[in-house]
Design an enzyme around this catalytic site. Sequence first.
Site, short mmCIF file in Angstrom:
data_model
loop_
_atom_site.label_atom_id
_atom_site.label_comp_id
_atom_site.label_asym_id
_atom_site.label_seq_id
_atom_site.Cartn_x
_atom_site.Cartn_y
_atom_site.Cartn_z
N HIS A 69 0.82 -1.21 0.00
CA HIS A 69 0.00 0.00 0.00
C HIS A 69 0.85 1.26 0.00
O HIS A 69 0.96 1.95 1.01
CB HIS A 69 -0.94 -0.01 1.21
CG HIS A 69 -2.11 -0.93 1.03
ND1 HIS A 69 -2.77 -1.53 2.08
CD2 HIS A 69 -2.75 -1.36 -0.09
CE1 HIS A 69 -3.75 -2.28 1.62
NE2 HIS A 69 -3.76 -2.20 0.30
N HIS A 81 -10.01 -4.66 4.78
CA HIS A 81 -8.58 -4.67 4.46
C HIS A 81 -8.27 -5.99 3.73
O HIS A 81 -8.75 -7.05 4.12
CB HIS A 81 -7.74 -4.55 5.74
CG HIS A 81 -6.28 -4.34 5.45
ND1 HIS A 81 -5.44 -5.38 5.11
CD2 HIS A 81 -5.53 -3.21 5.43
CE1 HIS A 81 -4.23 -4.89 4.89
NE2 HIS A 81 -4.25 -3.58 5.08
N GLU A 122 -5.77 -7.95 3.68
CA GLU A 122 -5.20 -9.04 4.49
C GLU A 122 -6.30 -9.75 5.27
O GLU A 122 -6.28 -10.98 5.40
CB GLU A 122 -4.14 -8.49 5.46
CG GLU A 122 -3.49 -9.62 6.24
CD GLU A 122 -2.61 -9.14 7.39
OE1 GLU A 122 -1.95 -8.10 7.25
OE2 GLU A 122 -2.61 -9.82 8.44
N CYS A 171 3.13 -8.36 13.39
CA CYS A 171 4.48 -8.73 12.95
C CYS A 171 5.55 -7.88 13.61
O CYS A 171 5.28 -6.82 14.17
CB CYS A 171 4.56 -8.62 11.43
SG CYS A 171 4.67 -6.93 10.86
N SER A 189 -2.39 2.50 3.82
CA SER A 189 -1.46 1.67 4.58
C SER A 189 -1.88 1.57 6.04
O SER A 189 -1.84 2.56 6.78
CB SER A 189 -0.04 2.26 4.47
OG SER A 189 0.78 1.74 5.48
N SER A 221 5.58 0.16 4.22
CA SER A 221 5.53 0.13 2.76
C SER A 221 6.08 1.42 2.13
O SER A 221 6.01 1.58 0.91
CB SER A 221 4.09 -0.11 2.30
OG SER A 221 3.21 0.75 2.99
S1 SF4 Z 1 6.70 -7.88 7.72
FE1 SF4 Z 1 5.83 -6.20 6.45
S2 SF4 Z 1 4.66 -7.23 4.84
FE2 SF4 Z 1 5.04 -8.73 6.48
S3 SF4 Z 1 3.25 -8.64 7.79
FE3 SF4 Z 1 4.76 -7.20 8.63
S4 SF4 Z 1 4.26 -5.20 7.69
FE4 SF4 Z 1 3.21 -6.78 6.48
#
Ligand code: SF4
Length: 322
Positions: A46, A129, A131, A199, A227, A271
Site C-alpha cells: 500500500h 482490508h 489481508e 508482525c 497503509s 511500505s
Molecule cells: S513484515 Fe511487512 S509485509 Fe510482512 S506482515 Fe509485517 S508489515 Fe506486512
Amino acid sequence: MNPGISEVILAEPRGFCAGVDRAIEIVERAIAKFGAPIYVRHEIVHNTYVVNELKAKGAIFIEELSDVPPGATLVFSAHGVSKAVEQEARDRGFSIFDATCPLVTKVHVEVAKLAKEGYEFIMIGHKGHPEVEGTMGQLSSGIHLVEDVEDVARVAPGQTDKLAVVTQTTLSVDDAADIAAAVRARFPKVREPKQQDICYATQNRQDAVKIMSPQVDLVIVVGSPTSSNSNRLRELAQRLGTESYMVDSAAELEPGWFEGKARVGITAGASAPEVLVREVIDRVRAFGAVSVRKMDGIEETIKFPLPKGLKLDDIPPPGHIS
Ligand code: SF4
C-alpha cells in the site's frame, strides 16, 4: 522559513520491512524474467510511489482476475489472498507468483491447521482490508471479525469449546491487546497464538514512535492513506499527545504544521520507501530545520527468501545487462 525548527529526529527502525522488500523484488524479477506486462492482484504494497514505479516498469495492477488475459503471469500482493481467489487464479491457468508476506502465510497456515481440529476463529482486524479478506477467506465459515471491544460483546460463534484468536499483522499493538483481553474475558477458554500475529515490523515501528514522540513537538509519518501500519503510527503519536500528520509525499507537507515546533520527528510505514523520507527531510530543512539526528533503535536483519523460479541464481537481477 520557520526559524523555530532546531532539530529533526528520525525514528529507527522505519520504512520498508522484509515482506515489502520481498514483494517488490518478486514483481521486478518477474518482469525481468518474463517481460512486461506482469499482472498484480491489488496494490503489491500500500504505497502510491511504489505502485507507480512498478507500473512504469511494466506491472499492471488489477482487482478482478477477469481483467487478466489468459496465459498471463500473475502476482498476489503482500497482503495475501483467500482460497477462492487462489483457486480462481489456478482455474484460469495463470502462471502465479505469490508475494504474500511469509508472516501472513504463517497466520493462514495456523488457521487451516486449527480448523481441521474443529476450531472456530475470532479475527481481530479492520473490515475490508485485503489481508483480513485473505485470512478470513482461508475458511468458508467459522471465522468471525471483531474490529473493537464493542464487537467482542456482539460476536456469536457457533460453539465456544474450540475457539482461537488470530489478528491482522499490522494493527495497533495496544488496541489489539485490549481487544484480545475482551475476547479472553468473554471466552476464557479461547486459544491465543503462541507468538502474536502482529508482525515484528509493526511492533518495532510502533515501539520507535513511543520512544520518539515524547522527544518531539510534531511527528510526520510517511505513508499512503491505504497503509494500515502507517495509519497506526500516526494515531499512536497523536494518542501520546504529539501532533501528527501522515503524508504520501513531501509535497503534502504544510508549512503551517511546523509553526512554533522546535523538534520534528519523522517515521515511515513499512511500505514507504526511504527515498520519500529523504524528500520529506529535505523539505523540512527548507522550512528551517538545522540538524537531523537518527534515533538509536533496533537493527532489523530479517530477510525472506524469494519464491522458486525467481531466486537470485535463477535469473539476472533487474537492470542487469548481459
Ligand atoms: S513484515 Fe511487512 S509485509 Fe510482512 S506482515 Fe509485517 S508489515 Fe506486512
